[in-house]
Design a protein around this motif. Structure first.
Motif, short mmCIF file in Angstrom:
data_model
loop_
_atom_site.label_atom_id
_atom_site.label_comp_id
_atom_site.label_asym_id
_atom_site.label_seq_id
_atom_site.Cartn_x
_atom_site.Cartn_y
_atom_site.Cartn_z
N LYS A 98 4.52 3.91 2.60
CA LYS A 98 5.47 4.03 1.48
C LYS A 98 6.24 2.73 1.29
CE LYS A 98 6.33 8.94 2.14
NZ LYS A 98 7.31 9.94 2.52
N VAL A 99 6.64 2.13 2.39
CA VAL A 99 7.43 0.90 2.34
C VAL A 99 6.55 -0.27 1.89
CG1 VAL A 99 8.88 -0.66 3.67
CG2 VAL A 99 8.92 1.78 4.17
N VAL A 100 5.35 -0.38 2.44
CA VAL A 100 4.43 -1.44 2.05
C VAL A 100 4.06 -1.30 0.57
CG1 VAL A 100 2.16 -2.47 2.45
CG2 VAL A 100 3.58 -1.78 4.39
N ASP A 101 3.83 -0.07 0.13
CA ASP A 101 3.52 0.17 -1.29
C ASP A 101 4.67 -0.28 -2.19
OD1 ASP A 101 1.04 1.16 -0.64
OD2 ASP A 101 1.58 3.27 -0.94
N ALA A 102 5.91 -0.03 -1.76
CA ALA A 102 7.08 -0.46 -2.54
C ALA A 102 7.13 -1.99 -2.61
CB ALA A 102 8.36 0.10 -1.93
N ALA A 103 6.81 -2.66 -1.51
CA ALA A 103 6.81 -4.13 -1.49
C ALA A 103 5.72 -4.69 -2.39
CB ALA A 103 6.64 -4.63 -0.06
N LYS A 104 4.53 -4.11 -2.32
CA LYS A 104 3.42 -4.56 -3.17
C LYS A 104 3.74 -4.29 -4.64
CE LYS A 104 -0.26 -4.26 0.25
NZ LYS A 104 -1.50 -3.57 0.64
N PHE A 105 4.38 -3.15 -4.92
CA PHE A 105 4.79 -2.84 -6.28
C PHE A 105 5.77 -3.90 -6.78
CE2 PHE A 105 8.20 -1.15 -8.93
CZ PHE A 105 7.48 -0.78 -10.06
N ALA A 106 6.73 -4.29 -5.92
CA ALA A 106 7.74 -5.28 -6.31
C ALA A 106 7.08 -6.60 -6.72
CB ALA A 106 8.73 -5.51 -5.17
N VAL A 107 6.11 -7.05 -5.94
CA VAL A 107 5.41 -8.30 -6.25
C VAL A 107 4.62 -8.15 -7.55
CG1 VAL A 107 3.63 -9.91 -5.47
CG2 VAL A 107 5.34 -9.07 -3.85
N ALA A 108 3.89 -7.06 -7.69
CA ALA A 108 3.07 -6.85 -8.89
C ALA A 108 3.94 -6.75 -10.14
CB ALA A 108 2.22 -5.60 -8.73
N ARG A 109 5.03 -6.03 -10.05
CA ARG A 109 5.92 -5.86 -11.21
C ARG A 109 6.58 -7.19 -11.57
NH1 ARG A 109 6.07 -2.79 -15.61
NH2 ARG A 109 8.06 -3.21 -16.57
N HIS A 110 6.99 -7.94 -10.54
CA HIS A 110 7.58 -9.26 -10.80
C HIS A 110 6.55 -10.17 -11.47
CE1 HIS A 110 9.87 -12.91 -10.39
NE2 HIS A 110 8.83 -13.47 -9.79
N ASN A 111 5.32 -10.14 -10.99
CA ASN A 111 4.26 -10.94 -11.62
C ASN A 111 4.11 -10.58 -13.09
OD1 ASN A 111 3.55 -12.48 -9.40
ND2 ASN A 111 1.95 -11.08 -8.73
N PHE A 112 4.15 -9.29 -13.40
CA PHE A 112 4.00 -8.82 -14.77
C PHE A 112 5.17 -9.29 -15.63
CE2 PHE A 112 4.91 -5.61 -18.03
CZ PHE A 112 3.73 -5.66 -18.76
N GLU A 113 6.39 -9.12 -15.12
CA GLU A 113 7.58 -9.44 -15.91
C GLU A 113 7.80 -10.95 -16.05
OE1 GLU A 113 10.82 -7.36 -14.04
OE2 GLU A 113 10.11 -5.40 -14.72
N ALA A 114 7.57 -11.70 -14.99
CA ALA A 114 7.88 -13.13 -14.99
C ALA A 114 6.65 -14.00 -15.26
CB ALA A 114 8.51 -13.52 -13.65
N LYS A 115 5.51 -13.37 -15.44
CA LYS A 115 4.25 -14.10 -15.69
C LYS A 115 3.96 -15.09 -14.56
CE LYS A 115 3.96 -12.21 -19.81
NZ LYS A 115 4.21 -10.81 -19.65
N THR A 116 4.12 -14.60 -13.32
CA THR A 116 3.81 -15.41 -12.14
C THR A 116 2.54 -14.89 -11.49
OG1 THR A 116 5.21 -13.99 -10.77
CG2 THR A 116 6.25 -15.95 -11.70
N ARG A 117 2.11 -15.59 -10.43
CA ARG A 117 0.90 -15.18 -9.73
C ARG A 117 1.17 -15.17 -8.23
NH1 ARG A 117 -3.46 -19.08 -12.25
NH2 ARG A 117 -4.39 -18.65 -10.25
N LEU A 118 2.18 -14.40 -7.82
CA LEU A 118 2.46 -14.28 -6.40
C LEU A 118 1.45 -13.34 -5.76
CD1 LEU A 118 6.36 -13.87 -6.38
CD2 LEU A 118 5.02 -15.93 -5.92
N ILE A 119 1.13 -13.63 -4.51
CA ILE A 119 0.21 -12.79 -3.74
C ILE A 119 0.99 -12.25 -2.54
CG2 ILE A 119 -1.91 -12.72 -2.40
CD1 ILE A 119 -2.84 -15.16 -4.08
N PHE A 120 1.07 -10.93 -2.43
CA PHE A 120 1.77 -10.30 -1.31
C PHE A 120 1.12 -10.73 0.00
CE2 PHE A 120 2.08 -6.89 1.83
CZ PHE A 120 3.45 -6.72 1.90
#
Length: 128
Positions: free
Chosen positions: A47-69
């Motif tokens: 659950k915690v890892v999924d929340a962290a991966k979600f945070a990175v993916a959502r930030h990538n979508f909103e900020a148009k970045t390409r971060l990799i968890f």
């Protein structure tokens, strides 16, 4: 017979000090209030890892970045009508032209309302 204003003033004078005293006594006794952040003991919990991966993916979508968890470094949790996560995340920037494959540290706050199957990225800062 007291007026409505007098009754309201009486209620405020009786109830407000009691609630303040209760919060102060809980804080001084070392007990955790429901809204306090607590350390996450198991950082590998899905659950915690999924929340962290979600945070990175959502930030990538909103900020148009390409971060990799890369990894979950640390985290805190707060429970109330759902669960809030304050996560310290290591991620690599694939969109960086000087890509050196070094993970950088980011801090994200994610709200999860399990009963609604809802997750929201409240903030994402970094690299810190």
């Amino acid at each position: 017979m007291p007026s409505n204003c007098q009754l309201l003033l009486f209620i405020i004078l009786i109830l407000v000090p009691k609630s303040i005293f209760l919060e102060l006594s809980l804080a001084s006794s070392g007990e955790t209030l429901v809204s306090d952040w607590r350390p996450i003991k198991n950082l590998s919990d899905t659950k915690v890892v999924d929340a962290a991966k979600f945070a990175v993916a959502r930030h990538n979508f909103e900020a148009k970045t390409r971060l990799i968890f890369d990894d979950l470094v640390d985290g805190e949790v707060k429970s109330h009508s759902g669960t809030d996560y304050n996560l310290t995340i290591a991620a690599r920037d694939d969109g960086d032209t000087d890509y050196d494959d070094t993970p950088r540290i980011y801090v994200a706050i994610v709200s999860h309302r399990q009963f609604q199957e809802f997750m929201r990225l409240d903030s994402f800062r970094g690299p810190v």
